[in-house]
Design an enzyme around this catalytic site. Structure first.
Site, mmCIF file in Angstrom:
data_model
loop_
_atom_site.group_PDB
_atom_site.id
_atom_site.type_symbol
_atom_site.label_atom_id
_atom_site.label_comp_id
_atom_site.label_asym_id
_atom_site.label_seq_id
_atom_site.Cartn_x
_atom_site.Cartn_y
_atom_site.Cartn_z
ATOM 1 C CG ASN A 1 -1.508 5.203 -8.056
ATOM 2 O OD1 ASN A 1 -2.594 5.556 -7.617
ATOM 3 N ND2 ASN A 1 -0.905 4.097 -7.669
ATOM 4 C CG HIS B 1 -3.939 8.815 -2.841
ATOM 5 N ND1 HIS B 1 -4.369 8.006 -1.812
ATOM 6 C CD2 HIS B 1 -2.638 8.496 -3.051
ATOM 7 C CE1 HIS B 1 -3.360 7.245 -1.416
ATOM 8 N NE2 HIS B 1 -2.308 7.514 -2.155
ATOM 9 C CG HIS C 1 -2.895 -1.002 -4.985
ATOM 10 N ND1 HIS C 1 -1.928 -0.798 -4.038
ATOM 11 C CD2 HIS C 1 -3.244 -2.305 -4.877
ATOM 12 C CE1 HIS C 1 -1.702 -1.929 -3.382
ATOM 13 N NE2 HIS C 1 -2.494 -2.849 -3.863
ATOM 14 N NE ARG D 1 -4.050 -1.210 0.336
ATOM 15 C CZ ARG D 1 -2.747 -1.107 0.592
ATOM 16 N NH1 ARG D 1 -1.979 -0.305 -0.122
ATOM 17 N NH2 ARG D 1 -2.207 -1.794 1.570
ATOM 18 N NE ARG E 1 -5.921 0.839 2.696
ATOM 19 C CZ ARG E 1 -4.723 0.723 3.272
ATOM 20 N NH1 ARG E 1 -3.833 1.674 3.128
ATOM 21 N NH2 ARG E 1 -4.425 -0.332 3.995
ATOM 22 C CD GLU F 1 0.397 0.191 -7.746
ATOM 23 O OE1 GLU F 1 0.104 0.095 -6.543
ATOM 24 O OE2 GLU F 1 0.938 1.180 -8.226
ATOM 25 C CB THR G 1 3.012 -0.302 -1.513
ATOM 26 O OG1 THR G 1 1.725 -0.239 -2.108
ATOM 27 C CG2 THR G 1 3.629 -1.654 -1.774
ATOM 28 C CD GLU H 1 6.178 0.725 -10.046
ATOM 29 O OE1 GLU H 1 5.280 0.223 -10.745
ATOM 30 O OE2 GLU H 1 5.969 1.583 -9.171
ATOM 31 C CG HIS I 1 6.104 3.912 -3.074
ATOM 32 N ND1 HIS I 1 6.259 4.616 -1.905
ATOM 33 C CD2 HIS I 1 4.946 3.226 -2.962
ATOM 34 C CE1 HIS I 1 5.224 4.347 -1.116
ATOM 35 N NE2 HIS I 1 4.418 3.507 -1.729
ATOM 36 N N GLY I 2 6.716 7.423 -3.932
ATOM 37 C CA GLY I 2 7.285 8.581 -3.235
ATOM 38 C C GLY I 2 7.900 9.625 -4.155
HETATM 39 N N1 PXP Z 1 4.223 2.183 -7.544
HETATM 40 C C1 PXP Z 1 3.683 1.271 -6.700
HETATM 41 C C2 PXP Z 1 3.996 -0.161 -6.925
HETATM 42 C C3 PXP Z 1 2.827 1.673 -5.655
HETATM 43 O O1 PXP Z 1 2.304 0.743 -4.822
HETATM 44 C C4 PXP Z 1 2.515 3.044 -5.524
HETATM 45 C C5 PXP Z 1 1.555 3.484 -4.466
HETATM 46 O O2 PXP Z 1 0.304 2.974 -4.724
HETATM 47 C C6 PXP Z 1 3.088 3.937 -6.433
HETATM 48 C C7 PXP Z 1 3.957 3.492 -7.417
HETATM 49 C C8 PXP Z 1 2.810 5.398 -6.371
HETATM 50 O O3 PXP Z 1 3.373 5.900 -5.204
HETATM 51 P P1 PXP Z 1 3.086 7.400 -4.796
HETATM 52 O O4 PXP Z 1 1.635 7.515 -4.534
HETATM 53 O O5 PXP Z 1 3.930 7.588 -3.575
HETATM 54 O O6 PXP Z 1 3.528 8.260 -5.949
#
Ligand code: PXP
Length: 247
Positions: free
Chosen positions: A7, A10, A43, A45, A49, A70, A101, A151, A191-192
């Site tokens: 992803n 950032h 993503h 949004r 942003r 996303e 998210t 997911e 995520h995370g």
């Molecule tokens: N999966 C989804 C559905 C997300 O919304 C995000 C954050 O955009 C991620 C994965 C990636 O999360 P992280 O940036 O914490 O690795």
């Protein structure tokens, strides 16, 4: 073999800090692919942003691996998705005030909207994944929408890493991922996840792909995108080999 979706939101966050033109997520995607990414995720949004419409359209032309968009179940974004035609759309909940998210989509409470969105996207040849908490009831509801991918939200596990709740969060993910696979989903997670906590999830056998953003981009700032992706992929692959449950 477990796959890595990178992803790159950032990268765009850094660019938007000055509303300028660098760094360009399109460049980051090329380097992520060279580092071994199996997919690129962005993503788009509602508040734009980080990722901008222009990014998604250019990435569609340049990304050679799968492109995963996303998005919230929002008509404006759905219309953009139909024009871009990513390989996959991952439906996520979205709140303007959140930093990222915060949880999985509540398919039980928003079934009709989610099912309608799944239907429109799939009828246009786009695979759909639903981002969901490790909760069997929500997983069953998600399956009823017709989506073929899921997911599982690993954010709570990530927050619990090294704390008392870690084991119970891992068990929830293990049970939920097995259930999702049994009923017919292709099961992703994200995520995370980071360079430390990913191994325990990668040692579970049900997963097809992880989507990882923040930790890879954070490392990329220091060591470069290609290297950051290569390191993450190697940790994931090592943890997923054989029958070596790590938790
Ligand atoms: N999966 C989804 C559905 C997300 O919304 C995000 C954050 O955009 C991620 C994965 C990636 O999360 P992280 O940036 O914490 O690795």
């Amino acid at each position: 073999m477990i796959r890595l979706g990178v992803n790159i939101d950032h990268i765009a966050t850094i660019r938007q800090a000055r509303r300028g033109i660098e760094p360009d997520p399109v460049h980051a995607a090329v380097l992520a692919e060279l580092g071994g990414a199996d997919g690129i995720t962005v993503h788009l949004r509602e508040d734009r942003r980080h990722i901008q419409d222009r990014d998604v359209f250019i990435l569609r032309e340049t990304v050679k691996v799968g492109l995963n968009l996303e998005m919230a179940c929002n008509d404006e974004i759905v219309n953009i998705a139909l024009r871009v035609k990513p390989d996959m759309c991952t439906l996520v909940p979205e709140k303007r005030e959140e930093l990222t998210t915060e949880g999985g989509l509540n398919v039980r409470d928003h079934f009709d909207t989610v099912a309608r969105t799944v239907d429109i996207l799939m009828n246009n040849g786009i695979d759909v994944s639903i981002f969901i908490d490790p909760d069997e009831f929500q997983i069953d509801k998600a399956y009823e929408t017709g989506a073929k991918f899921i997911e599982i939200h690993t954010g709570k596990y990530a927050d619990s890493y090294g704390k008392d709740e870690e084991l119970s969060e891992l068990k929830k993910i293990d049970i939920a991922s097995r259930h999702a696979k049994e009923i017919g989903f292709v099961v992703n997670a994200g995520h995370g996840l980071n360079y430390k906590n990913v191994s325990k999830i990668a040692s579970m056998t049900c997963f097809h792909e992880f989507n990882i953003g923040h930790s890879i981009v954070s490392r990329a700032v220091l060591v470069g995108m290609e290297e950051a992706v290569r390191e993450m992929k190697s940790i994931m692959l090592n943890a997923s080999i054989g029958d070596n449950k790590r938790w």
